[in-house]
Design a protein around this motif. Structure first.
Motif, short mmCIF file in Angstrom:
data_model
loop_
_atom_site.label_atom_id
_atom_site.label_comp_id
_atom_site.label_asym_id
_atom_site.label_seq_id
_atom_site.Cartn_x
_atom_site.Cartn_y
_atom_site.Cartn_z
N GLY A 49 -0.44 0.24 -2.56
CA GLY A 49 -1.77 -0.22 -2.13
C GLY A 49 -1.78 -0.73 -0.71
O GLY A 49 -1.37 -0.05 0.23
N ARG A 50 -2.21 -1.99 -0.60
CA ARG A 50 -2.50 -2.62 0.70
C ARG A 50 -1.33 -2.57 1.70
O ARG A 50 -1.51 -2.23 2.87
N VAL A 51 -0.12 -2.89 1.22
CA VAL A 51 1.01 -2.97 2.16
C VAL A 51 1.36 -1.58 2.70
O VAL A 51 1.59 -1.41 3.91
N GLY A 52 1.33 -0.59 1.82
CA GLY A 52 1.59 0.79 2.25
C GLY A 52 0.58 1.23 3.30
O GLY A 52 0.93 1.87 4.29
N GLU A 53 -0.68 0.85 3.08
CA GLU A 53 -1.76 1.19 4.04
C GLU A 53 -1.46 0.61 5.42
O GLU A 53 -1.58 1.29 6.43
N SER A 54 -1.08 -0.69 5.46
CA SER A 54 -0.78 -1.32 6.76
C SER A 54 0.40 -0.65 7.43
O SER A 54 0.37 -0.40 8.63
N VAL A 82 15.97 18.48 4.16
CA VAL A 82 15.78 17.03 4.20
C VAL A 82 14.49 16.70 3.46
O VAL A 82 13.42 17.23 3.76
N LEU A 83 14.63 15.82 2.47
CA LEU A 83 13.48 15.42 1.66
C LEU A 83 13.18 13.95 1.89
O LEU A 83 14.08 13.11 1.80
N GLY A 84 11.92 13.62 2.17
CA GLY A 84 11.49 12.23 2.26
C GLY A 84 10.74 11.89 0.98
O GLY A 84 9.87 12.66 0.54
N LEU A 85 11.07 10.76 0.37
CA LEU A 85 10.49 10.39 -0.92
C LEU A 85 9.89 8.99 -0.81
O LEU A 85 10.58 8.06 -0.37
N ASP A 86 8.63 8.83 -1.24
CA ASP A 86 8.03 7.51 -1.14
C ASP A 86 6.92 7.37 -2.19
O ASP A 86 6.30 8.35 -2.59
N VAL A 87 6.66 6.10 -2.60
CA VAL A 87 5.61 5.84 -3.61
C VAL A 87 4.22 5.65 -3.01
O VAL A 87 3.24 5.64 -3.74
N SER A 88 4.14 5.47 -1.69
CA SER A 88 2.84 5.18 -1.08
C SER A 88 2.15 6.45 -0.59
O SER A 88 2.70 7.16 0.26
N GLU A 89 0.96 6.71 -1.11
CA GLU A 89 0.22 7.91 -0.68
C GLU A 89 -0.07 7.88 0.81
O GLU A 89 0.01 8.89 1.49
N ASP A 90 -0.43 6.69 1.32
CA ASP A 90 -0.77 6.59 2.74
C ASP A 90 0.44 6.92 3.61
O ASP A 90 0.33 7.61 4.62
N LEU A 91 1.61 6.40 3.20
CA LEU A 91 2.82 6.65 4.00
C LEU A 91 3.27 8.11 3.87
O LEU A 91 3.70 8.72 4.85
N VAL A 92 3.12 8.67 2.68
CA VAL A 92 3.49 10.08 2.48
C VAL A 92 2.62 10.97 3.38
O VAL A 92 3.11 11.91 4.01
N GLU A 93 1.35 10.64 3.45
CA GLU A 93 0.45 11.45 4.29
C GLU A 93 0.89 11.38 5.76
O GLU A 93 0.95 12.39 6.46
N GLN A 94 1.22 10.17 6.18
CA GLN A 94 1.66 9.97 7.57
C GLN A 94 2.96 10.76 7.82
O GLN A 94 3.09 11.46 8.83
N ALA A 95 3.91 10.63 6.89
CA ALA A 95 5.20 11.32 7.05
C ALA A 95 5.00 12.84 7.05
O ALA A 95 5.66 13.55 7.82
N ARG A 96 4.08 13.32 6.21
CA ARG A 96 3.83 14.78 6.19
C ARG A 96 3.29 15.25 7.53
O ARG A 96 3.70 16.28 8.06
N GLY A 97 2.39 14.46 8.11
CA GLY A 97 1.82 14.81 9.42
C GLY A 97 2.90 14.86 10.49
O GLY A 97 2.95 15.79 11.29
#
Ligand SMILES: C[S@@+](CC[C@H](N)C(=O)[O-])C[C@H]1O[C@@H](n2cnc3c(N)ncnc32)[C@H](O)[C@@H]1O
Length: 276
Positions: free
Chosen positions: A9-14, A68-83
């Motif tokens: 949630g909130r922390v991942g967004e920040s 190389v695979l990046g794995l994370d629970v935060s949708e916001d961070l995953v979107e950023q990493a994908r970009g």
């Protein structure tokens, strides 16, 4: 304390909004982790709790023949990493919980890395045992985490500026940024989970939080978005908020040297090998 649910949630967004400044704050840790990770060849790496993906990106760019695979629970961070990794055909970013993650057939990692992403498991022994099972025999593990708060000058400095917290002391082992603060606990968790050849080395480094035209504003606004001050100040109102903001500014000013604001930080660099 920040646990998995806050990251989704909130922390991942920040963190997703602030990736440039969080990457900057980890600079020396990143260099040491990459040097350890790249000390031997690898064919398939996973970055646990990859966040906005700097480690994934750097490994993927430099090792085009490795997966190389990046794995994370935060949708916001995953979107950023994908970009950030979109141009790299050998890199994939997945949304998922590392605690129960299973590698795809033929993609079992021979390298597991994490920059400050492994301290949030509810059941750390279970999570590391599961990672050991899905990794290749002899796979290398390389991660960083914070040492205890009292060893981290930046935590002591911020706490000196924040209102005193009443109530019982928090459990130091609860999932969160300092859950792996004690090296004996890390060693116990990893060996209970089956990892071997465990090495734990301290790394003291300057945590760069402000620079450029207005380094003090840069640092202050960073602290108001990421970390313990952000969380506390968000709950304050009126004069208490004003006093706290003035104290935080004082802390930042005390650490400004020629237009760079850096506070002392203390991490562990941990390496291990998966069971044979
Ligand atoms: C302190 S941040 C570090 C992020 C990134 N490694 C970096 O250095 O910028 C911790 C990261 O771990 C992720 N995380 C926490 N628990 C996780 C879990 N169980 N599985 C996967 N990722 C997790 C969070 O979403 C967050 O991105």
């Amino acid at each position: 304390m920040t646990d998995r649910s806050e990251w989704t949630g909130r922390v991942g967004e920040s963190w997703a909004r602030e990736w440039q400044r969080t990457d900057r704050s980890f600079g020396p840790v990143t260099d040491v982790l990459l040097a350890q990770a790249e000390a031997r060849d690898f064919a398939s790496a996973v970055d646990i709790g990859c966040g906005a993906g700097e480690m994934t990106l750097r490994l993927g760019e430099k090792h085009p023949y490795a997966r190389v695979l990046g794995l994370d629970v935060s949708e916001d961070l995953v979107e950023q990493a994908r970009g950030r990794t979109a141009g790299l055909p050998n890199v994939r970013i997945e949304l998922g919980d590392a605690a129960g993650w299973q590698a795809r057939e033929g993609e079992r990692p021979d390298l597991l890395v994490s920059r400050h992403g492994v301290m949030f498991f509810d059941d750390p022994v279970g999570a590391f045992a599961s990672l050991a099972r899905t990794a290749q025999t002899d796979a290398r593990l390389v991660f960083s985490c914070f040492r205890e708060p009292r060893e981290n000058g930046w935590v002591r400095a911020l706490r000196s500026a924040l209102p005193r917290q009443d109530g019982p002391p928090a459990d130091p082992d609860a999932p969160g940024p300092f859950a792996f603060g004690r090296s004996e606990r890390i060693r116990q968790i990893l060996s209970d989970a089956g990892w071997r050849d465990i090495a734990i080395e301290p790394l003291d480094y300057p945590m760069l939080v402000g620079e450029g035209g207005d380094a003090i504003e840069d640092a202050l606004s960073y602290f108001l978005r990421i970390g313990p001050a952000a969380r506390t100040v968000a709950m304050l109102e009126g004069p208490e908020r004003e006093v706290t903001l003035a104290r935080l500014r004082g802390v930042v000013e005390d650490h400004d040297e020629a237009g760079r604001v850096a506070l002392p930080a203390a991490a562990w660099i941990v390496t291990a090998r998966a069971p044979a």
